[in-house]
Design a protein around this motif. Structure first.
Motif, PDB file in Angstrom:
ATOM      1  N   SER A   1       0.841  -1.195   0.000  1.00  0.00           N
ATOM      2  CA  SER A   1       0.000   0.000   0.000  1.00  0.00           C
ATOM      3  C   SER A   1       0.872   1.238   0.000  1.00  0.00           C
ATOM      4  O   SER A   1       2.063   1.187   0.353  1.00  0.00           O
ATOM      5  CB  SER A   1      -0.906   0.019   1.237  1.00  0.00           C
ATOM      6  N   GLY A   2       0.262   2.353  -0.369  1.00  0.00           N
ATOM      7  CA  GLY A   2       0.976   3.621  -0.296  1.00  0.00           C
ATOM      8  C   GLY A   2       1.345   3.978   1.127  1.00  0.00           C
ATOM      9  O   GLY A   2       2.417   4.541   1.379  1.00  0.00           O
ATOM     10  N   ALA A   3       0.482   3.638   2.075  1.00  0.00           N
ATOM     11  CA  ALA A   3       0.775   3.915   3.480  1.00  0.00           C
ATOM     12  C   ALA A   3       2.025   3.174   3.930  1.00  0.00           C
ATOM     13  O   ALA A   3       2.843   3.704   4.692  1.00  0.00           O
ATOM     14  CB  ALA A   3      -0.424   3.525   4.349  1.00  0.00           C
ATOM     15  N   GLN A   4       2.212   1.937   3.450  1.00  0.00           N
ATOM     16  CA  GLN A   4       3.413   1.180   3.806  1.00  0.00           C
ATOM     17  C   GLN A   4       4.663   1.841   3.243  1.00  0.00           C
ATOM     18  O   GLN A   4       5.710   1.858   3.899  1.00  0.00           O
ATOM     19  CB  GLN A   4       3.295  -0.252   3.294  1.00  0.00           C
ATOM     20  N   VAL A   5       4.557   2.370   2.034  1.00  0.00           N
ATOM     21  CA  VAL A   5       5.700   3.079   1.457  1.00  0.00           C
ATOM     22  C   VAL A   5       6.109   4.232   2.358  1.00  0.00           C
ATOM     23  O   VAL A   5       7.301   4.435   2.642  1.00  0.00           O
ATOM     24  CB  VAL A   5       5.359   3.596   0.044  1.00  0.00           C
ATOM     25  N   MET A   6       5.144   4.996   2.851  1.00  0.00           N
ATOM     26  CA  MET A   6       5.454   6.143   3.691  1.00  0.00           C
ATOM     27  C   MET A   6       6.070   5.732   5.018  1.00  0.00           C
ATOM     28  O   MET A   6       6.818   6.501   5.625  1.00  0.00           O
ATOM     29  CB  MET A   6       4.200   6.978   3.934  1.00  0.00           C
ATOM     30  N   ARG A   7       5.774   4.512   5.473  1.00  0.00           N
ATOM     31  CA  ARG A   7       6.364   4.040   6.739  1.00  0.00           C
ATOM     32  C   ARG A   7       7.792   3.548   6.574  1.00  0.00           C
ATOM     33  O   ARG A   7       8.471   3.281   7.576  1.00  0.00           O
ATOM     34  CB  ARG A   7       5.483   2.934   7.337  1.00  0.00           C
ATOM     35  N   ASN A   8       8.256   3.403   5.331  1.00  0.00           N
ATOM     36  CA  ASN A   8       9.651   3.039   5.082  1.00  0.00           C
ATOM     37  C   ASN A   8      10.484   4.306   5.235  1.00  0.00           C
ATOM     38  O   ASN A   8      10.671   5.071   4.296  1.00  0.00           O
ATOM     39  CB  ASN A   8       9.801   2.447   3.686  1.00  0.00           C
ATOM     40  N   ARG A   9      10.984   4.531   6.439  1.00  0.00           N
ATOM     41  CA  ARG A   9      11.648   5.807   6.737  1.00  0.00           C
ATOM     42  C   ARG A   9      12.943   6.003   5.965  1.00  0.00           C
ATOM     43  O   ARG A   9      13.280   7.126   5.592  1.00  0.00           O
ATOM     44  CB  ARG A   9      11.900   5.909   8.240  1.00  0.00           C
ATOM     45  N   ALA A  10      13.681   4.911   5.731  1.00  0.00           N
ATOM     46  CA  ALA A  10      14.910   5.059   4.956  1.00  0.00           C
ATOM     47  C   ALA A  10      14.608   5.625   3.576  1.00  0.00           C
ATOM     48  O   ALA A  10      15.377   6.422   3.036  1.00  0.00           O
ATOM     49  CB  ALA A  10      15.622   3.711   4.834  1.00  0.00           C
ATOM     50  N   LEU A  11      13.468   5.243   3.044  1.00  0.00           N
ATOM     51  CA  LEU A  11      13.067   5.730   1.724  1.00  0.00           C
ATOM     52  C   LEU A  11      12.455   7.122   1.805  1.00  0.00           C
ATOM     53  O   LEU A  11      12.959   8.073   1.202  1.00  0.00           O
ATOM     54  CB  LEU A  11      12.075   4.740   1.101  1.00  0.00           C
ATOM     55  N   SER A  12      11.371   7.254   2.581  1.00  0.00           N
ATOM     56  CA  SER A  12      10.625   8.517   2.585  1.00  0.00           C
ATOM     57  C   SER A  12      11.425   9.657   3.212  1.00  0.00           C
ATOM     58  O   SER A  12      11.507  10.754   2.649  1.00  0.00           O
ATOM     59  CB  SER A  12       9.288   8.340   3.300  1.00  0.00           C
ATOM     60  N   GLU A  13      12.023   9.413   4.360  1.00  0.00           N
ATOM     61  CA  GLU A  13      12.792  10.480   5.011  1.00  0.00           C
ATOM     62  C   GLU A  13      14.106  10.735   4.293  1.00  0.00           C
ATOM     63  O   GLU A  13      14.597  11.867   4.268  1.00  0.00           O
ATOM     64  CB  GLU A  13      13.024  10.134   6.473  1.00  0.00           C
ATOM     65  N   GLY A  14      14.668   9.675   3.708  1.00  0.00           N
ATOM     66  CA  GLY A  14      15.886   9.876   2.925  1.00  0.00           C
ATOM     67  C   GLY A  14      15.662  10.815   1.760  1.00  0.00           C
ATOM     68  O   GLY A  14      16.528  11.626   1.420  1.00  0.00           O
TER      69      GLY A  14
END
Length: 282
Positions: free
Chosen positions: A67-80
């Motif tokens: 899900s898109g929500a799961q993508v946002m919880r991947n901090r290495a990806l989203s915060e990076g």
């Protein structure tokens, strides 16, 4: 520029939540933080904390059953990515058959929604709500999301400025030709057994994941590359990299990492480096 800045301030002030997530402002469009509705689906978005100009966008497509929500919880990806000044947009896929796991319509699994039109509507909606760029855009994705990236890049390379699939390629029979030129960053785990580099057969022979290297040959032809040999091949820490520079806007890079079916933790940083390193200025 003044009008763009005012649009940014107005849209952001109306939509940003009071919470700040490790340097990234998580935007909200309704009762669920980060869930924004468009005509044919929904998306989540996180914005860089400091954005004085329209921030570039990485639209990242989740894998099969994700899900898109799961993508946002991947901090290495989203915060990076937000730390580098990018807005991160994570659309929601469609349930297979109306009730199955969420995925995307590509290749042998095209059904229902026009995914390219959906992604375009998301970019337009995010620009209107949050002031994000509609020109400096990367379509990225993992696994099934990466398959979708390849197919959209093949049919409509101008839809995004660049494409960055992770752990996915074409399916067999793969397209004989693709439109071009395209900027493509292909990332894949050397030990991936879910989507092996060489592909695999599924469903008792009904479907076949394609070979990453065979797919790259299609991309070299689309880009008009004069040689199959890479322009450069090198190692960088645990990464093995190959690059083909084939003309304006015609660039392919392959990054192999020592891992399995995953988005490697350093991906956000090296993807941003790659996108910002325009071939013309090398």
């Amino acid at each position: 520029m003044g009008g763009m800045m005012q649009a940014w301030k107005t849209g952001a002030a109306a939509a940003l939540l009071s919470a700040v997530w490790s340097g990234a402002a998580v935007a909200g469009c309704g009762s669920e933080a980060g869930a924004c509705e468009v005509a044919d689906g929904a998306y989540h978005i996180a914005l860089p904390a400091d954005a004085n100009t329209p921030p570039p966008v990485v639209m990242f497509l989740h894998g099969y059953g994700g899900s898109g929500a799961q993508v946002m919880r991947n901090r290495a990806l989203s915060e990076g990515l937000t730390a580098r000044g990018y807005a991160v947009i994570a659309p929601e896929g469609r349930k297979r058959g109306g009730s199955g796991p969420q995925s995307w319509g590509f290749g042998p699994f095209t059904e229902g929604r026009d995914e390219g039109a959906f992604f375009a509507s998301v970019l337009t909606d995010a620009s209107g709500r949050f002031g994000t760029s509609t020109a400096q855009t990367v379509l990225a994705g993992f696994s099934a999301g990466a398959f979708m990236v390849h197919y959209l890049a093949c049919s409509d390379p101008a839809a995004f400025a660049a494409y960055a699939p992770v752990s996915g390629a074409f399916w067999r029979p793969q397209p004989e030709t693709c439109e071009g030129p395209v900027r493509l960053l292909q990332t894949h785990g050397w030990r991936d057994e879910v989507v092996p580099l060489e592909g695999r057969i599924l469903g008792g022979g009904r479907w076949e994941q394609g070979d990453v290297f065979a797919g790259l040959e299609v991309w070299r032809e689309a880009n008009g590359c004069a040689s199959h040999a890479p322009s450069k091949a090198w190692g960088e820490g645990d990464l093995l990299r190959r690059r083909w520079d084939c003309g304006p806007g015609a660039e392919i890079e392959l990054v192999l990492f020592d891992g399995g079916h995953t988005v490697p933790k350093g991906w956000a940083g090296w993807m941003a480096d790659w996108f910002e390193d325009e071939p013309a200025v090398r």
